[in-house]
Design an enzyme around this catalytic site. Structure first.
Site, PDB file in Angstrom:
ATOM      1  N   GLU A   1       0.883  -1.186   0.000  1.00  0.00           N
ATOM      2  CA  GLU A   1       0.000   0.000   0.000  1.00  0.00           C
ATOM      3  C   GLU A   1       0.909   1.221   0.000  1.00  0.00           C
ATOM      4  O   GLU A   1       1.378   1.658   1.053  1.00  0.00           O
ATOM      5  CB  GLU A   1      -0.897   0.006   1.247  1.00  0.00           C
TER       6      GLU A   1
ATOM      7  N   CYS B   1      -2.454   9.217   2.394  1.00  0.00           N
ATOM      8  CA  CYS B   1      -2.098   8.629   1.101  1.00  0.00           C
ATOM      9  C   CYS B   1      -3.134   9.034   0.058  1.00  0.00           C
ATOM     10  O   CYS B   1      -2.835   9.100  -1.131  1.00  0.00           O
ATOM     11  CB  CYS B   1      -1.987   7.113   1.224  1.00  0.00           C
TER      12      CYS B   1
END
Ligand code: NAD
Length: 515
Positions: free
Chosen positions: A265, A299
């Site tokens: 990720e 993110c």
């Protein structure tokens, strides 16, 4: 220690003048190097944490492996009951744990608490999963035969996490990993060790109360050497890594070189596309939150904004007004919307990117500086920045690189296809968002010629996902999926089991091998 900090640390059982032990495998210890937890708002040292020596780490990894052997035979619904108790224990400490996130990471309190709530939510999800991690029954072409697809636990799952979600990302991984019957070894970011210690203490108490080994949920606070030890260990079949593309590339290669599994990720470079028919009353606040929330350190933060020419001026005027209204402050104080960047090096990265924007003659509409005046001189506060580079040239680093700070770059387009092409032209593929009322635009955006990101929203900003759907990004974001959806299927080893109940042993495809 200031009372601001001790009022949060004491109720979580974190105190002491000597270095806190950073290794847990049923017992707390650590006699390696110490690392320091610093408050990004004030610069105050919150605590020192002793990391494990290599020998201590390997001993803990062995204990985690042994704990897995106990845990894998606990029936999944019974594992669900343990997750339910973990959920209750976290919920009871939600607010103070959320405040610890604000204190140590720097995000504002409502986001810190929201992050713990996300852990609570994913525990609920895992409790449900505990009775639904179904395999499959498949028709066999051979008489008296049955084929099953069976999910079994993997072993030890290594969870390596980033600083910006110091609680929730572990929560996503721990819940699915535990419910699937694995034990977990967590290496948090070296700059958020206190969040990790507080969470581990809460979970350890639940395991202990149930007579289970604490090493089912082990912790190793440390720097990259501890991360590397997890990545390289053949005792860790799955490494779930959340962090930068740069480190993710190293982790991915190294785990692959020993044929381990990864969930990656990595960085995002997320765009919002606003069409001329968009409802700006919805779109402006969503872009504002996406770009300025968490001081641009999600993110999924909005980093690129593509505006249709017809609404570009009005949109920018309204957005700049919102930007100018935002004041920096202590993230623990109600009403603060802008906390600090997490580290001084993030401030340097911000300054370097702003300097580059000036070098390429971008129009810096607002922001661009660090807050240095009192009372912000000890913290890492920067002005949220909107910039309009002269062109949308995706070869320039401004467009293709994730700068982990509140900098929003704007481009103006005439046709949706041009905006989709810009959206897709970067290496990363995490989140994206389209603002429109026209169903034809929606069809294009979510279909084969649309956004290539893992998260493809419509009239919803790029950041702030719920736990129900699998979360993750494509391309250099790493293709990983965590949290809801089918993400749990990565935390098991799948066995295809053909069972013969008959008195004959025919071969598949009618192959004849009799002498
Ligand atoms: P980072 O890559 O610097 O560090 C992440 C983790 O990797 C830390 O625990 C670090 O100690 C460890 N590490 C460093 N070098 C290592 C090595 N060689 N081997 C093994 N481990 C190593 O990331 P960060 O600065 O903490 O976090 C910010 C980044 O994380 C941003 O790029 C952000 O987009 C990304 N992120 C992605 C997601 C997502 O779900 N896609 C979520 C949160 C953060």
């Amino acid at each position: 220690l200031s009372s601001r900090a001790s009022n949060i640390l004491s109720p979580l059982g974190i105190q002491g003048s000597t270095a806190l032990p950073g290794l847990y495998d049923g017992a707390w210890r650590g006699s390696g190097e110490t690392i320091v937890s610093k408050c990004p708002t004030t610069g105050e040292t919150l605590a020192e944490v002793a990391t494990p020596t290599p020998a201590e780490f390997h001993e803990a990894l062995q204990k985690t492996k042994e704990a897995h052997v106990v845990w894998r035979d606990v029936p999944a619904p019974r594992r669900g009951e343990i997750l339910r108790q973990i959920r209750e224990a976290l919920a009871a400490k939600r607010d103070v744990l959320g405040q610890l996130v604000s204190l140590e990471m720097g995000k504002i309190k409502t986001e810190g608490i929201g992050e713990v709530q996300e852990f609570v939510d994913i525990c609920d999800y895992a409790v449900g999963l505990s009775r639904m991690m179904n395999g499959r029954y498949i028709a066999s072409e051979r008489p008296g035969h049955t084929i099953l697809e069976v999910p079994n636990p993997l072993g030890v799952v290594g969870v390596l996490t980033a600083f910006n979600f110091p609680v929730a990302v572990y929560g996503w991984n721990l819940s699915l990993s535990l419910i699937a019957g694995n034990a977990t070894m967590w290496k948090p970011s070296p700059t958020t060790p206190l969040c990790a210690i507080a969470v581990t203490k809460i979970i350890a108490e639940v395991l202990q109360a149930n007579g289970l080994p604490g090493a089912i949920a082990s912790l190793a606070v440390g720097d990259k050497d501890v991360g590397e030890a997890i990545v390289e260990s053949p005792d860790v079949p799955l490494v779930s890594f959340t962090g930068s593309e740069h480190v993710g590339r190293i982790v991915g290669k190294n785990v692959m070189s020993r044929f381990g599994k990864t969930i990656l990720e990595l960085g995002g470079n997320n765009a919002s596309v606003v069409m001329s028919d968009a409802d700006l009353n919805l779109a402006v606040p969503a872009v504002f939150f996406g770009a300025v929330g968490t001081a641009g350190q999600r993110c999924t933060s909005t980093r690129r904004l593509y505006l249709h020419r017809n609404i570009a001026d009005e949109f920018l005027e309204r957005l700049a007004k919102a930007y100018k209204s935002v004041k920096p402050g202590d993230p623990l104080v109600d009403g603060t919307l802008l906390g600090p960047l997490h580290t001084a090096s993030a401030v340097a990265t911000y300054a370097d990117t702003v300097a580059h924007l000036r070098d390429i003659n971008a129009n810096v509409v607002c922001g661009g500086s660090k807050y240095d005046a009192a009372p912000f001189e000890g913290g890492n506060f920067v002005e949220p920045t909107i910039a309009i580079p002269k062109t949308v040239n995706t070869a320039d680093r401004i467009w293709k690189t994730e700068t982990f700070a509140p900098i929003l770059n704007v481009g103006v387009f005439d046709e949706l296809d041009e905006a989709i092409q810009w959206n897709n032209s970067v290496p990363q593929g995490l989140s994206s968002s389209l603002w429109t009322r026209d169903i034809r635009n929606v069809g294009r955006w979510i279909g084969p010629s649309g956004s290539d990101a893992g998260i493809v929203n419509v009239n919803v900003g790029t950041s702030g996902a719920e736990i129900g759907a699998a979360f993750g990004g494509n391309k250099s974001t790493g293709w990983g999926r965590e949290s809801g959806g089918d993400a749990w299927k990565q935390y098991v080893r799948w066995s295809a089991c053909t069972v013969n109940f008959s008195d004959a042993a025919p071969l598949a495809q009618g192959v004849n091998f009799s002498a």
